[in-house]
Design an enzyme around this catalytic site. Sequence first.
Site, mmCIF file in Angstrom:
data_model
loop_
_atom_site.group_PDB
_atom_site.id
_atom_site.type_symbol
_atom_site.label_atom_id
_atom_site.label_comp_id
_atom_site.label_asym_id
_atom_site.label_seq_id
_atom_site.Cartn_x
_atom_site.Cartn_y
_atom_site.Cartn_z
ATOM 1 C CD GLU A 258 -24.128 -14.882 -13.659
ATOM 2 O OE1 GLU A 258 -24.759 -13.876 -13.266
ATOM 3 O OE2 GLU A 258 -23.603 -14.947 -14.776
ATOM 4 N NE ARG B 79 -33.607 -3.822 -13.951
ATOM 5 C CZ ARG B 79 -34.920 -3.591 -13.924
ATOM 6 N NH1 ARG B 79 -35.404 -2.576 -13.213
ATOM 7 N NH2 ARG B 79 -35.758 -4.347 -14.605
ATOM 8 C CE1 TYR C 287 -3.405 3.330 -5.211
ATOM 9 C CE2 TYR C 287 -2.727 1.759 -6.889
ATOM 10 C CZ TYR C 287 -3.607 2.737 -6.442
ATOM 11 O OH TYR C 287 -4.659 3.108 -7.243
ATOM 12 C CG ASP C 288 -0.914 4.975 -0.181
ATOM 13 O OD1 ASP C 288 -0.994 4.648 1.020
ATOM 14 O OD2 ASP C 288 -1.800 4.687 -1.036
ATOM 15 C CE LYS D 104 -35.998 -13.141 -4.563
ATOM 16 N NZ LYS D 104 -35.425 -11.792 -4.661
ATOM 17 C CE LYS E 272 -27.416 -14.190 -15.390
ATOM 18 N NZ LYS E 272 -26.388 -13.118 -15.517
ATOM 19 C CB SER F 206 -37.694 -7.722 -14.792
ATOM 20 O OG SER F 206 -37.931 -6.357 -14.883
ATOM 21 C CG ASP G 25 -1.893 -1.147 1.213
ATOM 22 O OD1 ASP G 25 -2.822 -1.167 2.039
ATOM 23 O OD2 ASP G 25 -1.731 -2.018 0.329
ATOM 24 C CE LYS H 24 -32.378 -11.510 -8.103
ATOM 25 N NZ LYS H 24 -32.352 -10.351 -7.188
#
Length: 336
Positions: free
Chosen positions: A116, A139, A39-40, A319, A295, A85, A36, A118
């Site tokens: 996947e 959205r 990076y800084d 769900k 899907k 949707s 870090d 949700k």
Amino acid sequence: MNSSKTADATRAEQLRRELAHHNHRYYVLDSPEVSDAEYDRLIRELQELEARHPDLITPDSPTQRVGGAPAEKFEKVVHRAPMLSLANVFNHEELSDFDERIRRQTGLAQVAYVCEPKLDGLAVTLHYEHGRFVRGATRGDGTEGEDVSANLRTIRSLPMELLPQDGVKVPGGLEVRGEVFISKKDFKKLNDSREQEGEPLFANPRNAAAGSLRQLDPRITATRPLSLYLYECVPGEGVPAFRSHTEKLEYLKSLGLPVNRYVRVESVEGVREQYGKSVEGRHALPFEVDGMVVKVDEEDLRQRLGQISKSPRWAVAYKFPPEEEATLVEDIQVYV
Ligand SMILES: CC(C)(C)c1nc(N2CCN(c3ncccn3)CC2)c2cc(C(N)=O)c(N)nc2n1
């Protein structure tokens, strides 16, 4: 430009590229190459160069993530392709109906599904032009959303410039969609710090993410630990035609975009099994989920199936039952 200015300009461009690479390693691949502190140091060197030569500042510079003055309101954005949707299924029987209808319509004996988690966050769409992040929106109602570009810029895992891996060609125009969320660990840290400051706590990570993304002042958004995973890519010029969803996700990853790694291809039996494991396993996930998105993987099947009104025929949200504490409250109500 005199020689030192040219040297500074070259150094600034090199720093922007190095910082974009380290940002990708740290926030997208979760495997930093530098500390870090290092990076800084690089960020500070770029900030000093940009302070000396403000005309060297580019909108995709990592120093520009922290956002400027607040806007009066959010501009409306009409989505070029509507953000669909998802129909819900709540049990194995409804999942079988979904699978049987697809097999009947396609004449296939078996269909490969991508499962996947949700994510319980909020859906956004991001636009890149020639590899540069130019605009992003919520959205909204699926047709029209709000331009929250300044707030999205503060998300460290959102590349300000696409980072094509292994020689992938960057398309002229690219629109990708995904979910902005806050991980469980970051949510706890956020609420703990709010408690210290005597500020009201957020009810849950989804509300915290939504509230942070819809802040008019991006400097407040920049203090919130927002994360992002992408899961969709809108067809466009220069964007390849994908044979499958898995191929599409690989493409998004190859452009340096963050993609959830908890994604699996399953038969409908495998989906059922995965669902059973995920209902239990959801507490082990680093982010809150309210189900799985199932899907059809093959693109040509999706084309043949199309969509009903606003939901695709080729995807559903599977769900989980509401969390047990909800039923506890019902019991008390019944008792009372
Ligand atoms: C591209 C499709 C339509 C298949 C699609 N649509 C999604 N959603 C639509 C409904 N959405 C929505 N949001 C608010 C109100 C109504 N619908 C919220 C996003 C997906 C959400 C997730 C997720 N949450 O992790 C995901 N892994 N994949 C998605 N894929």
